[in-house]
Scaffold this active site. Structure first.
Site, PDB file in Angstrom:
ATOM      1  N   THR A 198       0.615   0.975   6.583  1.00  0.00           N
ATOM      2  CA  THR A 198       0.598  -0.156   5.663  1.00  0.00           C
ATOM      3  C   THR A 198       0.677  -1.430   6.498  1.00  0.00           C
ATOM      4  O   THR A 198       1.113  -1.393   7.651  1.00  0.00           O
ATOM      5  CB  THR A 198       1.778  -0.075   4.673  1.00  0.00           C
ATOM      6  OG1 THR A 198       1.714  -1.177   3.765  1.00  0.00           O
ATOM      7  CG2 THR A 198       3.113  -0.097   5.376  1.00  0.00           C
ATOM      8  N   GLY A 199       0.238  -2.523   5.919  1.00  0.00           N
ATOM      9  CA  GLY A 199       0.272  -3.783   6.662  1.00  0.00           C
ATOM     10  C   GLY A 199      -1.124  -4.336   6.871  1.00  0.00           C
ATOM     11  O   GLY A 199      -2.049  -4.013   6.119  1.00  0.00           O
ATOM     12  N   THR A 234       0.817  -1.207   0.000  1.00  0.00           N
ATOM     13  CA  THR A 234       0.000   0.000   0.000  1.00  0.00           C
ATOM     14  C   THR A 234       0.855   1.263   0.000  1.00  0.00           C
ATOM     15  O   THR A 234       1.782   1.374   0.793  1.00  0.00           O
ATOM     16  CB  THR A 234      -0.840   0.014   1.295  1.00  0.00           C
ATOM     17  OG1 THR A 234      -1.685  -1.119   1.282  1.00  0.00           O
ATOM     18  CG2 THR A 234      -1.651   1.276   1.434  1.00  0.00           C
TER      19      THR A 234
HETATM   20  N1  ASP Z   1      -3.239  -2.130   4.631  1.00  0.00           N
HETATM   21  C1  ASP Z   1      -3.722  -2.803   3.458  1.00  0.00           C
HETATM   22  C2  ASP Z   1      -4.998  -3.501   3.776  1.00  0.00           C
HETATM   23  O1  ASP Z   1      -5.131  -4.026   4.863  1.00  0.00           O
HETATM   24  C3  ASP Z   1      -2.799  -3.781   2.851  1.00  0.00           C
HETATM   25  C4  ASP Z   1      -1.358  -3.578   3.036  1.00  0.00           C
HETATM   26  O2  ASP Z   1      -0.889  -2.480   3.312  1.00  0.00           O
HETATM   27  O3  ASP Z   1      -0.641  -4.587   2.893  1.00  0.00           O
HETATM   28  O4  ASP Z   1      -5.845  -3.596   2.921  1.00  0.00           O
END
Ligand code: ASP
Length: 331
Positions: free
Chosen positions: A242-243, A191
């Site tokens: 992110t995450g 993200t």
């Molecule tokens: N935060 C994003 C989500 O949960 C995905 C990511 O950043 O990996 O959709």
């Protein structure tokens, strides 16, 4: 090729590990806006974003440097990743949900605190621009799914097939076992959340993603949720995440970090405290990654994450660099 790694509970999860490796003394990696010697204080523009998305901060800088607005810069910056078919976690080429649909989430905030968001949008390359239209052209903050798509069409956005051959083939491969587990990313391709400060001292932010690969149909994470994946208060600063979105939503992570900065913490300290709170609430679970980046009104930035591997990009008049983030767990 394999941009996402799976961390299994078995490989990491024990309270002992958490206790032994939990942060005690993290290096303060705050990056500051250096004053220009002998000159009156002046605002120096800055763009920061999650991960090593240098093309995106480069684009944002091309708007900021000649005096463009924080809002235009942040939109233009994240659009670079949305349009890149090789980035399989954002926009065109994003990995689909478990049923093969590429569904996009994005939000944007301007210096006045206006915000717009689209969730589970299908068939448009630039959800961040649709989110900006929601902010500017409607009395609402959030549009979802079919309603968001209808609005995008009405606003003149062109429809496109977002499922690239590479993402389709990976999905076909995934379906052979179709194990449904949220995927934990500890690499630098996720993200994009971006915060900008312009030459007039105004701040904006944007966040855009295709979300967790092979998610349940209809699942929305933190990225388009104002306060979770993104928050900007022009008086204080902004933060982006992110995450694993579920964990960020539970803590309203980006809002928390901005509020911690309001209480006097540096962006670095605020990101560290945000991660600490998430880890405390999760009581020893370590099988997920979260990274925060923050920028304050003075142009200072910081970041922090759970697992090593996260970094953020910063572009200002001193240069363009990838800044590795300290982590709560050391390995
Ligand atoms: N935060 C994003 C989500 O949960 C995905 C990511 O950043 O990996 O959709």
């Amino acid at each position: 090729m394999h941009r996402r790694k799976f961390l299994r509970n078995s490989s990491l999860g024990s309270a002992g590990l958490l206790g032994a490796t939990a942060l005690t003394a993290c290096k303060d990696t705050t990056v500051q806006n250096q004053p220009i010697a002998g000159s009156p204080p002046q605002i120096k523009p800055v763009a920061v974003c999650t991960w090593d998305f240098g093309n995106a901060t480069g684009k944002a800088w091309s708007v900021l440097e000649p005096g463009g607005s924080a809002l235009d810069a942040v939109e233009a910056g994240v659009m670079v990743e949305e349009a890149d078919p090789n980035n399989q976690t954002v926009g065109l080429g994003g990995r689909p949900d478990r049923d093969g649909h590429v569904t996009l989430d994005a939000c944007i905030m301007d210096p006045e605190g206006h915000c717009g968001s689209v969730m589970a949008l299908e068939g448009f390359v630039h959800p961040v621009s649709v989110a900006r239209k929601v902010m500017e052209e409607t009395p609402h903050v959030i549009l979802v799914g079919e309603g968001a798509a209808q609005f995008a069409l009405e606003q003149g956005f062109e429809q496109a097939n977002l499922l690239t051959e590479a993402s389709r083939l990976e999905w076909e491969e995934w379906k052979k076992e179709a194990e449904y587990k949220p995927i934990i990313n500890i690499e630098n391709h996720d993200t994009i959340g971006m915060i900008t400060l312009d030459a007039n001292g105004r701040m904006a932010g944007a966040c855009t993603t295709s979300g967790m690969a092979y998610k349940m149909r209809g699942r929305v994470g933190d990225s388009p949720v104002i306060g979770a994946g993104l928050y900007v208060d022009d008086e204080i600063g902004g933060a982006a995440a992110t995450g694993v979105g579920e964990e960020v939503v539970r803590m309203v992570g980006s809002f928390l970090i901005v509020e911690l900065m309001r209480q006097g913490l540096s962006p670095q300290q605020a990101c560290e405290e945000g991660v600490r709170r998430i880890m405390k609430r999760n009581q020893g679970r370590t099988d997920f990654q979260i990274g925060f980046v923050a920028l304050n009104k003075k142009g200072e930035s910081g970041a922090f994450c759970i697992h090593p591997g996260f970094s953020y990009r910063r572009y200002d008049s001193d240069g363009h660099r990838n800044v590795p983030s300290e982590s709560y767990l050391k390995s």
